[in-house]
Scaffold this motif. Structure first.
Motif, short mmCIF file in Angstrom:
data_model
loop_
_atom_site.label_atom_id
_atom_site.label_comp_id
_atom_site.label_asym_id
_atom_site.label_seq_id
_atom_site.Cartn_x
_atom_site.Cartn_y
_atom_site.Cartn_z
N ASP A 85 0.82 -1.21 0.00
CA ASP A 85 0.00 0.00 0.00
C ASP A 85 0.86 1.27 0.00
O ASP A 85 0.36 2.37 0.07
CB ASP A 85 -0.95 0.01 1.20
N ARG A 86 2.18 1.08 -0.06
CA ARG A 86 3.18 2.16 -0.09
C ARG A 86 3.31 2.92 1.23
O ARG A 86 3.91 3.97 1.27
CB ARG A 86 2.91 3.13 -1.24
N PRO A 100 5.96 8.71 -5.27
CA PRO A 100 5.63 7.31 -5.52
C PRO A 100 5.57 7.03 -7.03
O PRO A 100 5.43 7.95 -7.84
CB PRO A 100 4.25 7.16 -4.89
N PRO A 101 5.65 5.76 -7.40
CA PRO A 101 5.46 5.42 -8.82
C PRO A 101 4.09 5.89 -9.31
O PRO A 101 3.16 6.05 -8.52
CB PRO A 101 5.54 3.89 -8.83
N LEU A 102 3.98 6.09 -10.60
CA LEU A 102 2.73 6.58 -11.19
C LEU A 102 1.63 5.51 -11.23
O LEU A 102 0.46 5.83 -11.25
CB LEU A 102 2.98 7.13 -12.59
#
Length: 156
Positions: A85-86, A100-102
């Motif tokens: 979930d980052r 964060p990554p896209l």
């Protein structure tokens, strides 16, 4: 904390110290095994032999507390089970440590977050198998290649 050389964020011949680092290993049956490391300065993909010699190097001159372990997770198991979930990418105040990554966070129907099970080096936790660096290289390069890595003089 794991040292790894030949990383884009490194300076000269100094290692980058990762909390954990993820690469894809394509094990070759007829040819060399290949490493896909998005953070490496080495060719993409890179032969495992070259990656071992230049990026992993040896644990010989590294403090025992920093000796590397590697968790090898089969691709199908990773794709079926991994979830993040980052939350590990946020500061205590909720702001991002780094953008964060896209793409959206990865989750399964059963789980939103199990990153720690994948980066744990406790062999009783998570998926796949945990190897010391020497055992990993012996398994995926064989005994003759181990000699090259050992003479060449490495987390997440």
């Amino acid at each position: 904390m794991v040292p790894l050389w030949k990383q884009k964020s490194g300076r000269g011949d100094q290692p980058v110290i990762w909390d954990y680092h993820v690469v894809l290993l394509q094990v070759g049956l007829q040819s060399d095994s290949l490493v896909y490391d998005l953070d490496s300065e080495l060719p993409f993909p890179c032969s495992l032999q070259l990656y071992a010699d230049q990026a992993l190097r040896s644990d010989r001159n590294i403090r025992p507390a920093n000796h590397r372990k590697l968790r090898v997770v089969p691709a199908d198991s990773f794709l079926l089970n991994f979830a993040s979930d980052r939350s590990h990418m946020r500061n205590p105040d909720g702001t991002w440590k780094m953008p964060p990554p896209l793409y959206p966070p990865i989750h399964t129907a059963e789980c939103q977050m199990n990153l720690n099970d994948f980066i744990s080096m406790d062999p009783t936790v998570g998926w796949g198998a945990v190897f010391s660096l020497d055992h990993f290289l012996q398994r995926y390069l064989g005994n003759s290649s181990m000699l090259t890595v050992a003479s060449a003089a490495a987390s997440s």
